[in-house]
Design a protein around this motif. Structure first.
Motif, PDB file in Angstrom:
ATOM      1  N   GLN A 103     -28.969   3.768 116.477  1.00 44.17           N
ATOM      2  CA  GLN A 103     -29.355   4.760 115.335  1.00 44.17           C
ATOM      3  C   GLN A 103     -29.918   5.918 115.878  1.00 44.17           C
ATOM      4  O   GLN A 103     -29.798   6.969 115.193  1.00 44.17           O
ATOM      5  CB  GLN A 103     -30.193   3.917 114.543  1.00 44.17           C
ATOM      6  N   PHE A 104     -30.733   5.831 117.046  1.00 41.91           N
ATOM      7  CA  PHE A 104     -31.280   7.103 117.197  1.00 41.91           C
ATOM      8  C   PHE A 104     -30.966   7.640 118.713  1.00 41.91           C
ATOM      9  O   PHE A 104     -30.802   6.947 119.686  1.00 41.91           O
ATOM     10  CB  PHE A 104     -32.890   6.785 117.259  1.00 41.91           C
ATOM     11  N   GLN A 105     -31.060   8.976 118.732  1.00 41.25           N
ATOM     12  CA  GLN A 105     -30.793   9.615 119.867  1.00 41.25           C
ATOM     13  C   GLN A 105     -32.064   9.875 120.925  1.00 41.25           C
ATOM     14  O   GLN A 105     -32.852   9.393 120.710  1.00 41.25           O
ATOM     15  CB  GLN A 105     -30.601  11.118 119.388  1.00 41.25           C
ATOM     16  N   ILE A 106     -31.565  10.303 122.162  1.00 40.13           N
ATOM     17  CA  ILE A 106     -32.601  10.373 123.142  1.00 40.13           C
ATOM     18  C   ILE A 106     -33.106  11.601 122.894  1.00 40.13           C
ATOM     19  O   ILE A 106     -32.354  12.818 122.947  1.00 40.13           O
ATOM     20  CB  ILE A 106     -31.899  10.292 124.427  1.00 40.13           C
ATOM     21  N   PRO A 107     -34.567  11.741 122.827  1.00 43.87           N
ATOM     22  CA  PRO A 107     -35.284  12.993 122.582  1.00 43.87           C
ATOM     23  C   PRO A 107     -35.482  13.837 123.814  1.00 43.87           C
ATOM     24  O   PRO A 107     -35.735  13.242 124.656  1.00 43.87           O
ATOM     25  CB  PRO A 107     -36.354  12.596 121.723  1.00 43.87           C
ATOM     26  N   THR A 108     -35.837  15.298 123.454  1.00 42.88           N
ATOM     27  CA  THR A 108     -36.241  15.964 124.670  1.00 42.88           C
ATOM     28  C   THR A 108     -37.958  15.974 124.309  1.00 42.88           C
ATOM     29  O   THR A 108     -38.413  15.587 123.297  1.00 42.88           O
ATOM     30  CB  THR A 108     -35.712  17.331 124.725  1.00 42.88           C
ATOM     31  N   LEU A 109     -38.490  16.499 125.552  1.00 40.73           N
ATOM     32  CA  LEU A 109     -39.908  16.626 125.436  1.00 40.73           C
ATOM     33  C   LEU A 109     -40.303  17.676 124.339  1.00 40.73           C
ATOM     34  O   LEU A 109     -41.209  17.596 123.541  1.00 40.73           O
ATOM     35  CB  LEU A 109     -40.608  17.085 126.539  1.00 40.73           C
ATOM     36  N   THR A 152     -41.978  -2.131 117.648  1.00 38.47           N
ATOM     37  CA  THR A 152     -41.190  -2.099 116.234  1.00 38.47           C
ATOM     38  C   THR A 152     -39.991  -1.351 116.097  1.00 38.47           C
ATOM     39  O   THR A 152     -39.108  -1.439 115.049  1.00 38.47           O
ATOM     40  CB  THR A 152     -42.177  -1.501 115.127  1.00 38.47           C
ATOM     41  N   ARG A 153     -39.783  -0.395 117.028  1.00 38.79           N
ATOM     42  CA  ARG A 153     -38.594   0.657 117.246  1.00 38.79           C
ATOM     43  C   ARG A 153     -38.057   0.619 118.492  1.00 38.79           C
ATOM     44  O   ARG A 153     -38.984   0.703 119.374  1.00 38.79           O
ATOM     45  CB  ARG A 153     -38.927   2.072 116.556  1.00 38.79           C
ATOM     46  N   PRO A 154     -36.937   1.053 118.852  1.00 42.63           N
ATOM     47  CA  PRO A 154     -36.308   1.543 120.158  1.00 42.63           C
ATOM     48  C   PRO A 154     -37.279   2.444 120.833  1.00 42.63           C
ATOM     49  O   PRO A 154     -37.430   3.647 120.120  1.00 42.63           O
ATOM     50  CB  PRO A 154     -35.111   1.837 119.901  1.00 42.63           C
ATOM     51  N   GLU A 155     -37.686   2.188 121.994  1.00 43.56           N
ATOM     52  CA  GLU A 155     -38.688   3.068 122.802  1.00 43.56           C
ATOM     53  C   GLU A 155     -38.195   4.399 123.065  1.00 43.56           C
ATOM     54  O   GLU A 155     -36.987   4.673 123.110  1.00 43.56           O
ATOM     55  CB  GLU A 155     -39.093   2.225 123.833  1.00 43.56           C
ATOM     56  N   HIS A 156     -39.150   5.139 122.944  1.00 45.66           N
ATOM     57  CA  HIS A 156     -38.999   6.736 123.403  1.00 45.66           C
ATOM     58  C   HIS A 156     -37.688   7.440 122.464  1.00 45.66           C
ATOM     59  O   HIS A 156     -36.786   8.085 122.854  1.00 45.66           O
ATOM     60  CB  HIS A 156     -38.490   6.897 124.638  1.00 45.66           C
ATOM     61  N   THR A 157     -38.075   7.005 121.185  1.00 49.61           N
ATOM     62  CA  THR A 157     -36.993   7.709 120.170  1.00 49.61           C
ATOM     63  C   THR A 157     -37.990   8.595 119.309  1.00 49.61           C
ATOM     64  O   THR A 157     -39.134   8.023 119.021  1.00 49.61           O
ATOM     65  CB  THR A 157     -36.216   6.858 119.594  1.00 49.61           C
ATOM     66  N   LEU A 158     -37.633   9.649 118.607  1.00 42.27           N
ATOM     67  CA  LEU A 158     -38.349  10.080 117.556  1.00 42.27           C
ATOM     68  C   LEU A 158     -38.988   9.356 116.541  1.00 42.27           C
ATOM     69  O   LEU A 158     -39.979   9.438 116.040  1.00 42.27           O
ATOM     70  CB  LEU A 158     -37.591  11.454 117.001  1.00 42.27           C
ATOM     71  N   GLU A 182     -46.955   8.573 123.797  1.00 42.54           N
ATOM     72  CA  GLU A 182     -46.638   8.728 125.239  1.00 42.54           C
ATOM     73  C   GLU A 182     -45.262   8.859 125.357  1.00 42.54           C
ATOM     74  O   GLU A 182     -44.201   7.926 125.274  1.00 42.54           O
ATOM     75  CB  GLU A 182     -47.060   7.341 125.745  1.00 42.54           C
ATOM     76  N   PRO A 183     -44.747  10.107 125.852  1.00 37.50           N
ATOM     77  CA  PRO A 183     -43.409  10.223 126.260  1.00 37.50           C
ATOM     78  C   PRO A 183     -43.344  10.138 127.801  1.00 37.50           C
ATOM     79  O   PRO A 183     -43.698  10.905 128.526  1.00 37.50           O
ATOM     80  CB  PRO A 183     -42.903  11.411 126.017  1.00 37.50           C
ATOM     81  N   ASP A 184     -42.626   9.128 128.355  1.00 36.62           N
ATOM     82  CA  ASP A 184     -42.216   9.102 129.753  1.00 36.62           C
ATOM     83  C   ASP A 184     -41.253   9.929 129.873  1.00 36.62           C
ATOM     84  O   ASP A 184     -40.144  10.267 129.271  1.00 36.62           O
ATOM     85  CB  ASP A 184     -41.746   7.652 130.096  1.00 36.62           C
ATOM     86  N   LEU A 185     -40.999  10.838 130.995  1.00 38.07           N
ATOM     87  CA  LEU A 185     -40.390  12.044 131.484  1.00 38.07           C
ATOM     88  C   LEU A 185     -39.426  11.678 132.630  1.00 38.07           C
ATOM     89  O   LEU A 185     -40.012  11.663 133.607  1.00 38.07           O
ATOM     90  CB  LEU A 185     -41.071  13.334 131.472  1.00 38.07           C
ATOM     91  N   ALA A 245     -37.287  12.104 127.123  1.00 38.09           N
ATOM     92  CA  ALA A 245     -38.037  10.736 127.041  1.00 38.09           C
ATOM     93  C   ALA A 245     -37.256   9.458 127.429  1.00 38.09           C
ATOM     94  O   ALA A 245     -36.420   9.114 126.465  1.00 38.09           O
ATOM     95  CB  ALA A 245     -38.931  10.683 125.717  1.00 38.09           C
ATOM     96  N   ARG A 246     -37.310   9.011 128.431  1.00 35.76           N
ATOM     97  CA  ARG A 246     -36.949   7.545 128.889  1.00 35.76           C
ATOM     98  C   ARG A 246     -38.106   6.907 129.891  1.00 35.76           C
ATOM     99  O   ARG A 246     -38.682   7.704 130.665  1.00 35.76           O
ATOM    100  CB  ARG A 246     -35.582   7.748 129.719  1.00 35.76           C
ATOM    101  N   HIS A 247     -37.976   5.647 130.125  1.00 31.34           N
ATOM    102  CA  HIS A 247     -38.891   5.056 130.823  1.00 31.34           C
ATOM    103  C   HIS A 247     -38.540   5.154 132.122  1.00 31.34           C
ATOM    104  O   HIS A 247     -39.376   5.050 133.222  1.00 31.34           O
ATOM    105  CB  HIS A 247     -38.850   3.425 130.248  1.00 31.34           C
ATOM    106  N   GLU A 248     -37.397   5.147 132.438  1.00 39.75           N
ATOM    107  CA  GLU A 248     -36.947   5.133 134.081  1.00 39.75           C
ATOM    108  C   GLU A 248     -35.623   6.256 133.970  1.00 39.75           C
ATOM    109  O   GLU A 248     -35.183   6.520 133.122  1.00 39.75           O
ATOM    110  CB  GLU A 248     -36.530   3.918 134.438  1.00 39.75           C
ATOM    111  N   PRO A 249     -35.213   6.707 135.260  1.00 36.77           N
ATOM    112  CA  PRO A 249     -34.327   7.772 135.211  1.00 36.77           C
ATOM    113  C   PRO A 249     -33.075   6.892 135.217  1.00 36.77           C
ATOM    114  O   PRO A 249     -32.091   7.471 134.626  1.00 36.77           O
ATOM    115  CB  PRO A 249     -34.577   7.930 136.780  1.00 36.77           C
TER     116      PRO A 249
END
Length: 741
Positions: free
Chosen positions: A318-324, A209-215, A230-233, A243-247
């Motif tokens: 709308q959303f940034q890439i978050p850190t762990l 329902t929302r872009p993955e790996h965002t806050l 689940e945060p992929d790191l 948190a991103r699914h792949e490098p």
């Protein structure tokens, strides 16, 4: 397709020849029979009050029968005029009837209505508001309880089953409520490793329902009921876990077309020179890689949904890439505001790939968890598709850090392999880890296995023995990934994602990853709710959403009886509890002395659309059950009396049942009933809710006429109350304490 769901029990029953019992006695109570009491029938189905339709109380709607004194019978009135809303002026009573059977063509059947026991709560045992709240006697009505089966205890007190709660109600012999209504516990539980509740893991957050790996995806997952997120790191150029699914955060083909992206980097001209090709786990990948950007640079990007064709682009940009660290801060914020302790389930992505770049992602993960003060082993699982890094965490990294966290070995499909194996020339595949020996070895370093869901439910939709074998090795099982979209579901689920989740839970999984954690939480909640509740449960009238109900409307205790020794109360639900297999009904055993509940078994309906009508004992282990369809008149097909055994089960785990009498095919050679045609009597009422063993050869059966209902004997004919004395083709094994004394 409901008829396709007929279970093994039903097939066995249908294959057997129908038992045509013989009508040896008949009596009838006219529909328009009334007893003293206030006017009634003033309420509509919407609960609006108008003029009363009846000047007193109809004697109708019998939903349970027991022996009374001096040869009489006690019959329990049903809840009233069909619903909670229209029955606020119908008083709940047990009527004493004197029955005289017509046993010969020239004879005459008679039904004499005697006194009644008024059910009431003068001592205010009911803890919520009732219709007659302010009156001294607090007479109970059909808007308060939907009373069905009942039993008379050895001390003369009455135990009554209710469908609204469902509850067990304990009354004195004269109808005074003795105790607060006894709620129904959600007994069966699930076959998890330690009997614990399964966890719902928000896969990349609420990524459906929302872009993955965002806050925002993580926040929505938590709000939807996720127990873990689940945060992929992966790692930035300046050594920060994000948190991103792949490098690779955007893949691009040779022509410059973006094939897939989790961020808008390909649209940023200032980063065009970062486009490159790298070998990831032995495969050439062209695109933009996180490790080539500083955290500050990555923070200028905005996330996008994946796959956009399926999930749209409403929230893109709308959303940034978050850190762990930011993910952990979000979890702490939720805890501070709500007290809810959500966990995190990080995956170290491609550890061999990053090790080649001089980065130990496992060490970086433990360092970050320690720095952020988030090392509670009850709130962290660490997972990986590779094996060596998990073993390093177990034996080296965590001990040195003074941290002990559960590790989970991810297992992909049978045609894939852990890359750390492949990198060393090991040709084994993931299937090796799924053998008994592989699971046992896996348990030496991991607490659980995160299996591709086809190891649990195969591509034909059949449940495998994987969970059982993993549990035998002491491993938790957390399969992935459950999604709501039809494209990810097997055809057998008929586009119902909850059906897939329920099957996995019944298999015993200890949790599961889902892109739609709100759906997962709702499904798990049906199993883990402390009580069985119908939509009419008073908790919902007090403000709790009836969406939390886990048994259908008025699906509670239709059948209630006591064991012959009077020590155990048996209560059979009319409808299936959410999550149970369709058409299986829970038979509860309640010890009134010890106030303890157990599950005595499951009754399997012939058809999932059927319902049960009553329950009565034959001996300590055998009981009669009335089963019916929901049709009347010419449309009625199934009105049956079954003998069930508590000690014998079918292959599907339901109680073995044997057809005792087909009420649509009763022999009436004497023509005792006015409706008999060609020597065959049919009992085509919608609800047949009364059965009682008179002796080894004879049972009494009666209907609930749903006054002022019609349809049983004609579309415009008010249904009467008919009483049948049936001689069985095969005698019952009746013991002392059963039958007329």
């Amino acid at each position: 397709m409901r008829h396709a769901l007929i279970g093994l029990t039903a097939l066995l029953s249908l294959a057997a020849p129908a038992s045509a019992a013989t009508l040896v006695g008949y009596a009838e109570l006219p529909a328009d029979t009334f007893a003293a009491g206030p006017a009634s029938g003033a309420y509509s189905g919407a609960g609006l009050r108008g003029p009363a339709r009846f000047s007193s109380q109809p004697v109708q709607g019998f939903s349970g029968v027991q022996f009374g004194k001096d040869g009489s019978y006690l019959f329990l009135s049903d809840n009233g005029y069909g619903s909670k809303a229209n029955s606020a002026d119908y008083l709940l009573r047990l009527y004493r009837l004197n029955l005289t059977a017509k046993t010969a063509p020239a004879g005459q059947g008679k039904v004499g209505v005697g006194d009644f026991i008024q059910l009431r709560d003068p001592d205010r045992k009911v803890p919520w508001l009732i219709v007659n709240e302010a009156s001294p006697e607090r007479l109970l009505t059909g808007a308060d309880f939907d009373v069905e089966g009942f039993a008379v205890a050895p001390d003369g007190s009455l135990w009554v089953g209710d469908e609204f709660g469902p509850y067990l109600l304990h009354f004195s012999a004269d109808g005074r409520l003795l105790d607060a209504p006894v709620a129904t516990p959600n007994l069966p539980g699930l076959p998890t490793l330690r009997g614990q509740a399964p966890i719902v893991i928000g896969h990349r957050g609420s990524s459906g329902t929302r872009p993955e790996h965002t806050l925002e995806a993580y926040r929505v997952a938590i709000e939807g009921g996720a127990d873990f997120i689940e945060p992929d790191l992966v790692v930035t150029k300046d050594g920060v876990l994000i948190a991103r699914h792949e490098p690779v955060i955007a893949t691009v083909d040779a022509a410059g077309k973006v094939l897939e992206a989790t961020a808008d980097v390909a649209t940023r001209p200032e980063f065009a020179a970062r486009l490159t090709t790298k070998k990831v786990d032995g495969v050439d990948v062209r695109g933009y890689f996180a490790e080539d950007f500083t955290l500050a640079e990555l923070k200028t990007l905005r996330a996008g949904a994946r796959p956009p064709a399926l999930r749209g682009k409403t929230y893109d940009g709308q959303f940034q890439i978050p850190t762990l660290a930011e993910v952990i801060a979000l979890v702490k914020e939720v805890e501070a505001k709500t007290g809810r302790k959500v966990g995190i389930y990080p995956e170290t992505k491609h550890p061999t790939y990053f090790a080649a770049q001089g980065v130990n992602t496992s060490q970086l993960l433990i360092d970050t968890l320690k720095k952020e003060g988030f090392t509670d082993p009850a709130r962290v699982f660490i997972q990986s598709f590779e094996t060596a890094n998990l073993k390093d965490l177990k034996t080296n990294i965590m001990p040195k850090a003074g941290v002990t966290l559960p590790l989970v070995q991810l297992v992909s499909s049978a045609d894939e392999a852990p890359y750390d194996w492949a990198a060393k020339g090991d040709t084994r595949k993931y299937g090796v880890l799924t053998t008994d020996a592989g699971l046992k070895e896996l348990a030496t370093y991991a607490s659980g296995v995160g299996a591709y869901k086809r190891w649990i439910i195969d591509d034909k939709g059949a449940t495998t023995d994987f969970v059982t074998r993993a549990h035998a090795a002491g491993l938790l099982v957390h399969p992935w990934t459950f999604r709501n979209e039809a494209t990810y579901l097997l055809p057998g689920y008929a586009n119902d994602p909850e059906a897939e989740m329920r099957q996995a839970l019944r298999a015993g999984v200890d949790g599961f990853f889902t892109d739609f954690p709100a759906t997962g939480a709702r499904v798990v909640g049906g199993y883990t709710a402390p009580e069985v509740r119908s939509p009419q449960n008073p908790a919902y009238a007090l403000g709790t959403s009836s969406a939390a109900a886990n048994v259908g409307g008025s699906g509670g205790f239709e059948g209630v009886t006591l064991s012959p020794d009077g020590k155990t109360l048996y209560a059979l639900l009319e409808k299936t509890v959410t999550g149970d297999l369709p058409g299986q009904l829970r038979l509860h055993a309640y010890d009134p002395a010890g106030k303890q509940w157990t599950l005595a078994g499951r009754y399997g309906l012939d058809d999932t659309a059927n319902a049960i009508g009553d329950l009565t004992p034959v001996n300590a282990t055998q009981y009669l059950v009335l089963e019916r369809d929901n049709f009347s008149g010419a449309a009625a097909k199934t009105k049956r009396v079954y003998l069930v055994s508590l000690n014998e089960k079918n292959a599907d785990g339901t109680l073995k049942k044997t057809l005792v009498a087909d009420l649509m095919n009763v022999k009436d050679p004497q023509g005792l009933a006015p409706s008999t045609q060609g020597g065959v009597f049919k009992f085509p009422y919608v609800t047949i809710e009364n059965v009682l063993v008179l002796d080894a050869n004879t049972i009494l059966v009666a209907n609930d006429n749903n006054y002022p209902g019609t349809g049983g004997r004609g579309a415009d004919v008010k249904d009467a109350n008919e009483f049948l004395w049936l001689k069985l083709d095969t005698p019952l094994n009746v013991v002392a304490g059963v039958g007329r004394k």
